[in-house]
Design a protein around this motif. Sequence first.
Motif, mmCIF file in Angstrom:
data_model
loop_
_atom_site.group_PDB
_atom_site.id
_atom_site.type_symbol
_atom_site.label_atom_id
_atom_site.label_comp_id
_atom_site.label_asym_id
_atom_site.label_seq_id
_atom_site.Cartn_x
_atom_site.Cartn_y
_atom_site.Cartn_z
ATOM 1 N N LEU A 145 -11.384 0.216 11.254
ATOM 2 C CA LEU A 145 -10.658 1.428 10.888
ATOM 3 C C LEU A 145 -9.158 1.184 10.930
ATOM 4 C CD1 LEU A 145 -10.569 4.482 10.288
ATOM 5 C CD2 LEU A 145 -10.649 4.864 12.761
ATOM 6 N N THR A 146 -8.705 0.452 11.939
ATOM 7 C CA THR A 146 -7.268 0.158 12.062
ATOM 8 C C THR A 146 -6.763 -0.595 10.847
ATOM 9 O OG1 THR A 146 -7.442 0.058 14.475
ATOM 10 C CG2 THR A 146 -5.505 -0.953 13.477
ATOM 11 N N ASP A 147 -7.461 -1.662 10.463
ATOM 12 C CA ASP A 147 -7.029 -2.467 9.312
ATOM 13 C C ASP A 147 -7.065 -1.652 8.025
ATOM 14 O OD1 ASP A 147 -6.648 -4.631 10.943
ATOM 15 O OD2 ASP A 147 -8.573 -5.568 10.498
ATOM 16 N N LEU A 148 -8.041 -0.776 7.914
ATOM 17 C CA LEU A 148 -8.154 0.060 6.723
ATOM 18 C C LEU A 148 -6.955 1.000 6.618
ATOM 19 C CD1 LEU A 148 -9.833 0.942 4.303
ATOM 20 C CD2 LEU A 148 -11.095 2.480 5.801
ATOM 21 N N LEU A 149 -6.568 1.609 7.725
ATOM 22 C CA LEU A 149 -5.417 2.507 7.725
ATOM 23 C C LEU A 149 -4.117 1.743 7.474
ATOM 24 C CD1 LEU A 149 -6.313 4.920 10.673
ATOM 25 C CD2 LEU A 149 -6.478 5.365 8.215
ATOM 26 N N VAL A 150 -4.041 0.511 7.988
ATOM 27 C CA VAL A 150 -2.855 -0.315 7.740
ATOM 28 C C VAL A 150 -2.705 -0.586 6.246
ATOM 29 C CG1 VAL A 150 -1.882 -2.632 8.009
ATOM 30 C CG2 VAL A 150 -2.763 -1.417 9.998
ATOM 31 N N LEU A 151 -3.816 -0.922 5.586
ATOM 32 C CA LEU A 151 -3.771 -1.177 4.140
ATOM 33 C C LEU A 151 -3.326 0.055 3.368
ATOM 34 C CD1 LEU A 151 -7.050 -3.257 3.569
ATOM 35 C CD2 LEU A 151 -4.695 -4.064 3.376
ATOM 36 N N ALA A 152 -3.852 1.211 3.768
ATOM 37 C CA ALA A 152 -3.539 2.445 3.045
ATOM 38 C C ALA A 152 -2.092 2.872 3.249
ATOM 39 C CB ALA A 152 -4.484 3.559 3.493
ATOM 40 N N THR A 153 -1.593 2.728 4.474
ATOM 41 C CA THR A 153 -0.221 3.186 4.763
ATOM 42 C C THR A 153 0.825 2.183 4.287
ATOM 43 O OG1 THR A 153 -0.415 2.282 7.018
ATOM 44 C CG2 THR A 153 -0.919 4.613 6.716
ATOM 45 N N SER A 154 0.597 0.905 4.545
ATOM 46 C CA SER A 154 1.577 -0.105 4.122
ATOM 47 C C SER A 154 1.626 -0.232 2.606
ATOM 48 C CB SER A 154 1.252 -1.466 4.751
ATOM 49 O OG SER A 154 -0.007 -1.939 4.303
ATOM 50 N N GLY A 155 0.504 0.079 1.956
ATOM 51 C CA GLY A 155 0.466 0.032 0.498
ATOM 52 C C GLY A 155 0.997 1.282 -0.171
ATOM 53 N N LYS A 156 1.522 2.216 0.661
ATOM 54 C CA LYS A 156 2.105 3.471 0.140
ATOM 55 C C LYS A 156 1.111 4.238 -0.734
ATOM 56 C CE LYS A 156 6.090 2.411 1.976
ATOM 57 N NZ LYS A 156 6.589 3.122 3.180
ATOM 58 N N LYS A 157 -0.154 4.246 -0.304
ATOM 59 C CA LYS A 157 -1.193 4.892 -1.088
ATOM 60 C C LYS A 157 -1.082 6.418 -1.004
ATOM 61 C CE LYS A 157 -3.314 0.998 -2.062
ATOM 62 N NZ LYS A 157 -3.361 0.456 -3.455
ATOM 63 N N SER A 158 -1.529 7.068 -2.073
ATOM 64 C CA SER A 158 -1.624 8.530 -2.115
ATOM 65 C C SER A 158 -3.027 8.899 -2.563
ATOM 66 C CB SER A 158 -0.597 9.124 -3.085
ATOM 67 O OG SER A 158 0.724 8.918 -2.628
ATOM 68 N N GLY A 159 -3.549 9.985 -2.007
ATOM 69 C CA GLY A 159 -4.897 10.411 -2.358
ATOM 70 C C GLY A 159 -5.685 10.761 -1.116
ATOM 71 N N VAL A 160 -6.997 10.640 -1.211
ATOM 72 C CA VAL A 160 -7.853 10.963 -0.069
ATOM 73 C C VAL A 160 -8.779 9.778 0.227
ATOM 74 C CG1 VAL A 160 -9.492 12.147 -1.607
ATOM 75 C CG2 VAL A 160 -9.583 12.549 0.869
ATOM 76 N N LEU A 161 -8.727 9.328 1.465
ATOM 77 C CA LEU A 161 -9.585 8.248 1.931
ATOM 78 C C LEU A 161 -10.822 8.879 2.552
ATOM 79 C CD1 LEU A 161 -10.061 5.223 2.577
ATOM 80 C CD2 LEU A 161 -8.817 5.597 4.715
ATOM 81 N N LYS A 162 -11.981 8.653 1.936
ATOM 82 C CA LYS A 162 -13.219 9.264 2.409
ATOM 83 C C LYS A 162 -14.052 8.235 3.165
ATOM 84 C CE LYS A 162 -13.592 12.939 -1.032
ATOM 85 N NZ LYS A 162 -14.498 13.688 -1.935
ATOM 86 N N LEU A 163 -14.381 8.572 4.405
ATOM 87 C CA LEU A 163 -15.232 7.730 5.241
ATOM 88 C C LEU A 163 -16.555 8.456 5.437
ATOM 89 C CD1 LEU A 163 -12.565 6.995 8.028
ATOM 90 C CD2 LEU A 163 -12.938 5.719 5.917
ATOM 91 N N ALA A 164 -17.658 7.743 5.330
ATOM 92 C CA ALA A 164 -18.974 8.391 5.464
ATOM 93 C C ALA A 164 -19.922 7.501 6.240
ATOM 94 C CB ALA A 164 -19.556 8.694 4.087
ATOM 95 N N ARG A 165 -20.678 8.141 7.131
ATOM 96 C CA ARG A 165 -21.757 7.463 7.852
ATOM 97 C C ARG A 165 -22.906 8.448 7.954
ATOM 98 N NH1 ARG A 165 -21.672 5.761 14.173
ATOM 99 N NH2 ARG A 165 -21.685 8.039 14.319
#
Length: 264
Positions: free
Chosen positions: A10-30
């Motif tokens: 989860l940490t690495d995923l959030l790092v990719l999204a924030t450092s990449g200046k992403k916009s939108g919605v990140l959906k996680l499902a289990r």
Amino acid sequence: MQGNLSHISLTDLLVLATSGKKSGVLKLARGKETVEVFLTDGNIVHATCPIGDGDKALLYPVTWGEGTFNLQPNGAAPATTIRKTSTEILDEVKAMTHEWEIILDVIPSGKAVFKIANLPQDNTGPITVPNVGWRVLSKLDGVRTVQDIAEILRIPFAYTAKVIYTLYQAKLVELAQPIDKPIADTVPPALLNRMTSILTEVIGPMAPLVLRDQIETLGASLETLPEAKLDELVALISREISDGRLKNKFEESMFQEISNFKRF
């Protein structure tokens, strides 16, 4: 950006999204659980999970070892519930992830049951417990599981486990019964039969072969496939379906079947 949480933390995923200046919605499902994280130019502005919105929604999936994620570029946040910086958020998630590895030694699963411990007779001094600690203590009855208490109090399972771990270290609570490390349950034949039927509707008579091949890719067989690999199996099979509409139909049908299965 999409994939499986068994391949990225989860940490690495959030790092990719924030450092990449992403916009939108990140959906996680289990299974039936869903977490949505809304980003604007790399800033996390809102998050929602089954027990509420805001900061606690970001900690909700810390304990997940599997599940899927998908970043959709179109998705405006309905509200702003998170005002911390990305650095502050990542530090909190990293800290909770590290703590979780330690907590697992005492609380190996959400099925663990605790009770209030009997204090030594010579312990006559005052005992200080924070507010959230008292809330958790009030629900410990030797019957409710850690997961039950988290759902009753509507706080993340990871945070509930952390509180109980702290109380355990202070010798204020103890295990109500010995808990062994959880043994992975296997997927029942009935669910695999349903998956075969749904896949047959989508790709035809090759469905059983595709299902078997993808299960073998996961290092398992029809008889030994762990429940924890279900989401990953669905993702692998989806990649074999070229038609976008049929792929969505298969995924939606399977996640509904998995949700129904996990309720019982």
